[in-house]
Design a protein around this motif. Structure first.
Motif, PDB file in Angstrom:
ATOM      1  N   VAL A  64       3.419  -2.313 -10.416  1.00  0.00           N
ATOM      2  CA  VAL A  64       3.040  -0.911 -10.249  1.00  0.00           C
ATOM      3  C   VAL A  64       1.699  -0.870  -9.537  1.00  0.00           C
ATOM      4  O   VAL A  64       0.771  -1.626  -9.880  1.00  0.00           O
ATOM      5  CB  VAL A  64       2.962  -0.203 -11.615  1.00  0.00           C
ATOM      6  CG1 VAL A  64       2.549   1.253 -11.441  1.00  0.00           C
ATOM      7  CG2 VAL A  64       4.304  -0.295 -12.335  1.00  0.00           C
ATOM      8  N   THR A  65       1.577   0.006  -8.539  1.00  0.00           N
ATOM      9  CA  THR A  65       0.341   0.099  -7.784  1.00  0.00           C
ATOM     10  C   THR A  65      -0.793   0.597  -8.672  1.00  0.00           C
ATOM     11  O   THR A  65      -0.612   1.469  -9.521  1.00  0.00           O
ATOM     12  CB  THR A  65       0.502   1.035  -6.578  1.00  0.00           C
ATOM     13  OG1 THR A  65       0.944   2.315  -7.034  1.00  0.00           O
ATOM     14  CG2 THR A  65       1.519   0.479  -5.612  1.00  0.00           C
ATOM     15  N   ALA A  66      -1.983   0.021  -8.442  1.00  0.00           N
ATOM     16  CA  ALA A  66      -3.173   0.401  -9.205  1.00  0.00           C
ATOM     17  C   ALA A  66      -3.966   1.429  -8.407  1.00  0.00           C
ATOM     18  O   ALA A  66      -3.418   2.116  -7.534  1.00  0.00           O
ATOM     19  CB  ALA A  66      -3.997  -0.849  -9.499  1.00  0.00           C
ATOM     20  N   ALA A  67      -5.243   1.521  -8.698  1.00  0.00           N
ATOM     21  CA  ALA A  67      -6.098   2.468  -7.988  1.00  0.00           C
ATOM     22  C   ALA A  67      -6.049   2.186  -6.491  1.00  0.00           C
ATOM     23  O   ALA A  67      -5.865   1.053  -6.052  1.00  0.00           O
ATOM     24  CB  ALA A  67      -7.531   2.353  -8.509  1.00  0.00           C
ATOM     25  N   LYS A  68      -6.215   3.252  -5.709  1.00  0.00           N
ATOM     26  CA  LYS A  68      -6.133   3.212  -4.249  1.00  0.00           C
ATOM     27  C   LYS A  68      -4.728   2.907  -3.766  1.00  0.00           C
ATOM     28  O   LYS A  68      -4.528   2.636  -2.581  1.00  0.00           O
ATOM     29  CB  LYS A  68      -7.109   2.186  -3.663  1.00  0.00           C
ATOM     30  CG  LYS A  68      -8.571   2.463  -3.968  1.00  0.00           C
ATOM     31  CD  LYS A  68      -9.460   1.427  -3.299  1.00  0.00           C
ATOM     32  CE  LYS A  68     -10.927   1.674  -3.622  1.00  0.00           C
ATOM     33  NZ  LYS A  68     -11.822   0.667  -2.971  1.00  0.00           N
ATOM     34  N   GLY A  69      -3.730   2.895  -4.678  1.00  0.00           N
ATOM     35  CA  GLY A  69      -2.360   2.674  -4.256  1.00  0.00           C
ATOM     36  C   GLY A  69      -2.077   1.275  -3.764  1.00  0.00           C
ATOM     37  O   GLY A  69      -1.259   1.089  -2.855  1.00  0.00           O
ATOM     38  N   LEU A  70      -2.702   0.256  -4.344  1.00  0.00           N
ATOM     39  CA  LEU A  70      -2.556  -1.128  -3.890  1.00  0.00           C
ATOM     40  C   LEU A  70      -1.893  -1.975  -4.967  1.00  0.00           C
ATOM     41  O   LEU A  70      -2.114  -1.789  -6.161  1.00  0.00           O
ATOM     42  CB  LEU A  70      -3.921  -1.725  -3.531  1.00  0.00           C
ATOM     43  CG  LEU A  70      -4.669  -1.077  -2.367  1.00  0.00           C
ATOM     44  CD1 LEU A  70      -6.025  -1.736  -2.181  1.00  0.00           C
ATOM     45  CD2 LEU A  70      -3.854  -1.147  -1.077  1.00  0.00           C
ATOM     46  N   LEU A  71      -1.081  -2.924  -4.516  1.00  0.00           N
ATOM     47  CA  LEU A  71      -0.441  -3.915  -5.383  1.00  0.00           C
ATOM     48  C   LEU A  71      -0.316  -5.219  -4.612  1.00  0.00           C
ATOM     49  O   LEU A  71       0.249  -5.235  -3.517  1.00  0.00           O
ATOM     50  CB  LEU A  71       0.939  -3.443  -5.841  1.00  0.00           C
ATOM     51  CG  LEU A  71       1.779  -4.472  -6.617  1.00  0.00           C
ATOM     52  CD1 LEU A  71       1.131  -4.785  -7.955  1.00  0.00           C
ATOM     53  CD2 LEU A  71       3.209  -3.983  -6.803  1.00  0.00           C
ATOM     54  N   LEU A  72      -0.857  -6.296  -5.167  1.00  0.00           N
ATOM     55  CA  LEU A  72      -0.749  -7.613  -4.539  1.00  0.00           C
ATOM     56  C   LEU A  72       0.403  -8.370  -5.191  1.00  0.00           C
ATOM     57  O   LEU A  72       0.377  -8.634  -6.395  1.00  0.00           O
ATOM     58  CB  LEU A  72      -2.054  -8.402  -4.683  1.00  0.00           C
ATOM     59  CG  LEU A  72      -2.090  -9.737  -3.932  1.00  0.00           C
ATOM     60  CD1 LEU A  72      -2.109  -9.502  -2.428  1.00  0.00           C
ATOM     61  CD2 LEU A  72      -3.303 -10.563  -4.347  1.00  0.00           C
ATOM     62  N   VAL A  73       1.391  -8.723  -4.389  1.00  0.00           N
ATOM     63  CA  VAL A  73       2.573  -9.437  -4.874  1.00  0.00           C
ATOM     64  C   VAL A  73       2.460 -10.887  -4.408  1.00  0.00           C
ATOM     65  O   VAL A  73       2.287 -11.149  -3.209  1.00  0.00           O
ATOM     66  CB  VAL A  73       3.875  -8.798  -4.352  1.00  0.00           C
ATOM     67  CG1 VAL A  73       5.079  -9.514  -4.931  1.00  0.00           C
ATOM     68  CG2 VAL A  73       3.912  -7.314  -4.709  1.00  0.00           C
ATOM     69  N   GLU A  74       2.578 -11.835  -5.333  1.00  0.00           N
ATOM     70  CA  GLU A  74       2.418 -13.248  -4.996  1.00  0.00           C
ATOM     71  C   GLU A  74       3.760 -13.961  -4.965  1.00  0.00           C
ATOM     72  O   GLU A  74       4.809 -13.370  -5.187  1.00  0.00           O
ATOM     73  CB  GLU A  74       1.481 -13.911  -6.004  1.00  0.00           C
ATOM     74  CG  GLU A  74       1.891 -13.706  -7.438  1.00  0.00           C
ATOM     75  CD  GLU A  74       0.810 -14.151  -8.413  1.00  0.00           C
ATOM     76  OE1 GLU A  74       0.025 -15.044  -8.072  1.00  0.00           O
ATOM     77  OE2 GLU A  74       0.750 -13.596  -9.513  1.00  0.00           O
ATOM     78  N   ASN A  75       3.692 -15.255  -4.683  1.00  0.00           N
ATOM     79  CA  ASN A  75       4.889 -16.104  -4.624  1.00  0.00           C
ATOM     80  C   ASN A  75       5.899 -15.595  -3.597  1.00  0.00           C
ATOM     81  O   ASN A  75       7.102 -15.552  -3.853  1.00  0.00           O
ATOM     82  CB  ASN A  75       5.562 -16.222  -5.990  1.00  0.00           C
ATOM     83  CG  ASN A  75       4.767 -17.087  -6.945  1.00  0.00           C
ATOM     84  OD1 ASN A  75       4.099 -18.028  -6.527  1.00  0.00           O
ATOM     85  ND2 ASN A  75       4.821 -16.767  -8.214  1.00  0.00           N
ATOM     86  N   ARG A 100       0.851  -1.188   0.000  1.00  0.00           N
ATOM     87  CA  ARG A 100       0.000   0.000   0.000  1.00  0.00           C
ATOM     88  C   ARG A 100       0.885   1.235   0.000  1.00  0.00           C
ATOM     89  O   ARG A 100       1.683   1.434   0.916  1.00  0.00           O
ATOM     90  CB  ARG A 100      -0.928   0.004   1.204  1.00  0.00           C
ATOM     91  CG  ARG A 100      -1.795   1.262   1.323  1.00  0.00           C
ATOM     92  CD  ARG A 100      -2.710   1.167   2.515  1.00  0.00           C
ATOM     93  NE  ARG A 100      -3.702   0.107   2.332  1.00  0.00           N
ATOM     94  CZ  ARG A 100      -4.377  -0.456   3.345  1.00  0.00           C
ATOM     95  NH1 ARG A 100      -4.125  -0.089   4.589  1.00  0.00           N
ATOM     96  NH2 ARG A 100      -5.262  -1.390   3.099  1.00  0.00           N
ATOM     97  N   THR A 101       0.770   2.058  -1.037  1.00  0.00           N
ATOM     98  CA  THR A 101       1.545   3.300  -1.140  1.00  0.00           C
ATOM     99  C   THR A 101       0.605   4.476  -0.906  1.00  0.00           C
ATOM    100  O   THR A 101       0.363   5.292  -1.807  1.00  0.00           O
ATOM    101  CB  THR A 101       2.218   3.409  -2.510  1.00  0.00           C
ATOM    102  OG1 THR A 101       1.212   3.310  -3.524  1.00  0.00           O
ATOM    103  CG2 THR A 101       3.242   2.304  -2.713  1.00  0.00           C
ATOM    104  N   GLY A 102       0.087   4.563   0.323  1.00  0.00           N
ATOM    105  CA  GLY A 102      -0.917   5.585   0.606  1.00  0.00           C
ATOM    106  C   GLY A 102      -2.121   5.347  -0.277  1.00  0.00           C
ATOM    107  O   GLY A 102      -2.684   4.259  -0.308  1.00  0.00           O
ATOM    108  N   ARG A 103      -2.506   6.358  -1.046  1.00  0.00           N
ATOM    109  CA  ARG A 103      -3.556   6.216  -2.058  1.00  0.00           C
ATOM    110  C   ARG A 103      -3.025   6.648  -3.423  1.00  0.00           C
ATOM    111  O   ARG A 103      -3.777   7.098  -4.280  1.00  0.00           O
ATOM    112  CB  ARG A 103      -4.786   7.034  -1.671  1.00  0.00           C
ATOM    113  CG  ARG A 103      -5.404   6.619  -0.343  1.00  0.00           C
ATOM    114  CD  ARG A 103      -6.672   7.382  -0.075  1.00  0.00           C
ATOM    115  NE  ARG A 103      -7.717   7.045  -1.017  1.00  0.00           N
ATOM    116  CZ  ARG A 103      -8.554   6.014  -0.900  1.00  0.00           C
ATOM    117  NH1 ARG A 103      -8.456   5.187   0.131  1.00  0.00           N
ATOM    118  NH2 ARG A 103      -9.495   5.795  -1.814  1.00  0.00           N
ATOM    119  N   ILE A 104      -1.697   6.503  -3.604  1.00  0.00           N
ATOM    120  CA  ILE A 104      -1.039   6.961  -4.814  1.00  0.00           C
ATOM    121  C   ILE A 104      -0.902   5.801  -5.791  1.00  0.00           C
ATOM    122  O   ILE A 104      -0.280   4.779  -5.467  1.00  0.00           O
ATOM    123  CB  ILE A 104       0.337   7.573  -4.507  1.00  0.00           C
ATOM    124  CG1 ILE A 104       0.223   8.599  -3.386  1.00  0.00           C
ATOM    125  CG2 ILE A 104       0.931   8.174  -5.757  1.00  0.00           C
ATOM    126  CD1 ILE A 104      -0.709   9.746  -3.699  1.00  0.00           C
TER     127      ILE A 104
END
Length: 828
Positions: A654-665, A636-640
């Protein structure tokens, strides 16, 4: 080690001091002189002094707090035995009084006459630089920030065959938070078999992990954990078992170690698997190299050092590595208790009688591991013991003995398991026997499985290099008559031979032949050719046949869908009594996997479609992913949005809307570092100290909160309680971030309107003196320098603002990265 020669000037000075003491001054004056020399001091006594007396002692560079008494005896320096022993020197217990330093086993010593210090270097005893551990545990300094997450794994299939359509699917749902998980599995079938429903419960369990202890506790449905001689059961109950996969820092298998001696400082190299590695420098004394990474089976490791003449000395040792062995003093166990599940996959709520089992293993040494097992159900007890021992560096031998007593049938029996294996780079072999008596019973047999058969088996394989491999195996099985399984053969002999070779740069030939003799005799053979076409493409042709099957063959061209090449396909053609033509197309993305297949068999067409993936709900968002297992990190990169996230210095997305990125593995229980790429920050973003190191439990979701805020620079003007602009240099604290700002001339403050801060506190020597509330609407009206929005800093009595609020705000906020902050950039 020789005694330093006295300097003539020192003797003349001592003689002068003695004469002055003898003829100058009265006794009263001498007593009053704090620097008076002892009575009776003469030039002769100075010359005959044995010195150096009380001196400092430094052992391996560490100056000890107590002094030692030293004397010169000719060219030999002697030390008081009790003082040397107290300082930590290896003085023999029988020694007393003044003893020569040469009588003590020391690597070297030197007396520093300038500093009156004895410098000693001891022989090492496999410590410090002389202890080399090649599998030192990884850094376990990550923090844990678990999220409550709902994970749904699905595998859905639709089929069209013979004019009929059907659908089926497997769904597993898990509610996870950190080390606690509640999971359940379902099977859905549109056309169920007789006696079963369209919706079938497969299993449900609550599992708790204890990573520090390497334990897993399970309540619900599970498969029993046990020794290698125990047959597994499906139970509904409770299980407590060791799970060393939760301890990546722990070496569970004995690995080669080496201990030796060196007389002088030297470098040390290691030869393992025809490769030479430089390990470092060691000091005189004993050295140990532990946990040398090695493949399973036979091996040899050599250590190269240099002797006192500079010649290379090679010392070697043989070893045998096996997963059946536990490291010395390491233990593992499992306890299972519950009701036996019957007809799993056919009925969901069919539980049978109560059963329990347990096992315990311990590594006695690097060569010997022992095991004890026991199991019970109503009327039956079964227990046994097992030992695995490495025979030098050549092989691993196994001996297991079990005993059973069935009170309902009055049967008693034994089982003996013998085996020897030897795995090597060129030749490997295995031979063994499982010998149950006629009355032997175990819990699996009592609950419906066939009795364990008598088996004699042997296997040998040859690796001739250049992908030339040959394997030969033979097995004999004998079963007791059992009316529950009338189709089982009483006796069967099986012989198999396989061969594989590389006949070109990208071409492999593999073949096998088998013979089975039981109630009838059957011979079968198989041969195939595999070719790598580049770009992940593969072509294969194979032919098989036997005494009971006519000659047939297949040919195919395929490309697997993998990361980086999401599109896969396969074309297959079968030849023989019933021809078959099939085509398959698959697509893999980060959101899931789709597959379609069509085939024609004996003039009839069929089709199949499959969708597989995972849905994850965590952190207020829902994500679709391909089934990968492992753990997940929600960044979570804030809301950026648009922030490039780095994982171990490599791009993770790259973070999507709401500044979120789910990284797997994400490897479970292994610390992983996350950061942002400062050169790819959006123009209106400001990154503070963003590096985080986090540990995520197995199949869980962990939060990685990186401190990134939107950067909208605005200038505002603050006026104090007296109506005048704040004095230049006034320190301000922005809340809730806790970032410190400073007022300039005329009370002008550079303020980030894009962040979440909406309050400024002016700090005085005694704490906060005033506070200003920042109105977001006024910030938007700041269009020109002469129209700066004005905010009043109202007086606040000391103690009104909670000190904890200021402290928490200051502690949790990180300072922005130095660099081009106004341009929305930052540098490391």
């Amino acid at each position: 080690m020789s005694r330093p020669r006295p300097v003539a000037a020192e003797r003349l000075l001592a003689l002068f001091a003695a004469v002055a003491a003898a003829f100058g001054g009265s006794p009263a004056q001498a007593q009053a002189d704090p620097f008076a020399l002892p009575k009776g001091l003469t030039a002769q006594s100075v010359a005959a002094s044995e010195g150096p007396g009380l001196s400092e002692i430094a052992i391996d560079g560490d100056v000890r707090p107590r002094l030692v008494n030293l004397v010169w005896r000719g060219d030999t320096l002697a030390i008081d035995a009790d003082a040397a022993r107290a300082a930590g020197l290896p003085v023999p217990d029988s020694s007393g009084g003044m003893i020569p330093l040469s009588a003590i086993n020391l690597a070297k010593w030197r007396f520093d006459s300038v500093h009156q210090r004895l410098e000693v270097q001891l022989f090492r005893k496999s410590d410090g630089d002389n202890l080399i551990d090649l599998t030192r545990p990884p850094r376990m300094d990550g923090t844990s920030a678990p999220l409550t997450a709902l994970r749904i794994d699905y595998d859905l299939t639709g089929t069209l065959a013979r004019g009929r359509t059907s659908a089926a699917g497997l769904v597993e749902a898990a509610l996870v938070r950190g080390n606690v998980a509640l999971t359940g599995g379902l099977q859905l079938v549109s056309a169920p078999a007789p006696g079963t429903g369209k919706l079938l419960r497969l299993d449900a369990q609550l599992q708790i992990l204890f990573p520090r202890r390497g334990l897993t506790a399970t309540a619900g449905d599970f498969i029993s954990a046990g020794g290698q001689g125990q047959r597994a059961l499906r139970l509904g109950g409770i299980q407590l078992a060791s799970d060393y996969s939760l301890r990546p820092d722990l070496v569970t298998t004995p690995l080669p170690s080496f201990t030796g001696q060196v007389a002088v400082p030297t470098g040390i190299d290691l030869i393992n698997g025809d490769q030479r590695y430089k390990l470092g420098e060691i000091q005189p004394g004993e050295f140990t190299v532990r946990n040398v990474p090695s493949t399973a089976g036979r091996g040899e490791v050599s250590v190269i050092t240099r002797d006192s003449l500079g010649r290379e000395v090679i010392q070697s040792t043989r070893f045998y590595v096996s997963r059946n062995l536990l490291a010395r003093n390491l233990s593992e166990f499992a306890v299972n208790a519950g009701f036996v599940r019957r007809r799993f996959g056919v009925r969901g709520e069919d539980y049978g009688p109560l059963a329990a089992s347990a096992y315990f293993r311990r590594g006695i040494s690097s060569r010997l591991t022992v095991e004890g097992t026991a199991e019970w159900t109503s009327g039956l007890v079964n227990f046994g013991a097992r030992g695995d021992v490495a025979l030098g560096g050549l092989a691993l031998a196994t001996l297991e003995a079990r005993y059973s007593r069935d009170s309902a049938l009055g049967d008693r029996g034994t089982l003996l398991n013998l085996g020897v294996e030897s795995t090597g780079r060129r030749v490997s072999g295995r031979i063994g026997a499982i010998l149950p008596s006629s009355g032997y019973r175990d819990v699996a047999f009592r609950l419906g499985d066939a009795a364990p058969p008598k088996q004699l088996f042997g296997q040998v394989s040859f690796d001739l290099g250049k992908m030339n491999q040959i394997q030969l195996s033979a097995t004999r099985q004998e079963r007791r008559p059992d009316p529950r399984f009338p189709r089982f053969e009483r006796r069967a002999d099986l012989v198999n031979a396989s061969f594989r070779t590389r006949i070109g740069r990208n071409m492999d030939l593999f073949s096998s032949a088998g013979y089975r003799r039981g109630e009838s005799r059957v011979f079968s053979a198989f041969a195939g050719l595999s070719m790598q076409l580049g770009g992940g493409r593969n072509a294969q042709i194979s032919v098989n046949g036997g005494t009971r099957s006519p000659l047939s063959g297949t040919s195919s061209v395929s490309r697997h869908d993998i990361e980086g090449a999401p599109l896969g396909y396969a074309l297959e053609r079968g030849f023989g009594p019933s021809s078959r033509t099939a085509g398959k197309l698959s697509y893999r993305s980060e959101h899931g996997r789709l597959e379609g297949q069509i085939e024609r068999v004996a003039g009839r067409f069929g089709a199949r479609a499959n969708a597989r993936g995972t849905l994850i709900a965590a952190g207020g968002a829902v994500f679709a992913r391909n089934q990968t297992g492992g753990s997940y990190a929600l960044v979570r990169t804030g809301r950026i949005a648009g922030v490039t996230v780095m994982r171990e210095n490599r791009s993770a997305g790259v973070t999507a809307a709401k500044g979120l990125l789910l990284v797997e593995n994400i490897p479970a229980q292994v610390p992983i570092s996350f950061d942002v790429d400062p050169d790819k920050l959006p123009a209106d973003a400001l990154a503070r100290d963003t590096k985080k190191r986090i540990v995520i439990p197995r199949r869980a979701v962990g939060l990685v909160a990186l401190d990134v805020v939107r950067f909208v620079p605005r200038q505002i003007r603050l006026f104090g309680p007296d109506g005048a602009p704040l004095a230049p240099g006034t320190v301000l604290r922005a809340l809730p971030s806790g970032e410190d700002l400073m007022a300039g001339f005329d009370g002008v403050v550079d303020f980030n309107a894009g962040g979440a801060d909406r309050r400024l506190i002016a700090l005085g020597l005694g704490g906060p003196v005033c506070q200003a509330e920042i109105d977001a609407e006024l910030l938007e009206d700041a269009a020109a320098p002469d129209a700066l929005p004005r905010f009043d800093c109202r007086a606040v009595a000391p103690g009104v603002l909670a000190e904890a609020e200021l402290r928490s705000g200051k502690g949790t906020a990180a300072k922005p990265r130095a660099g081009r902050a106004l341009a929305g950039r930052s540098r490391r």
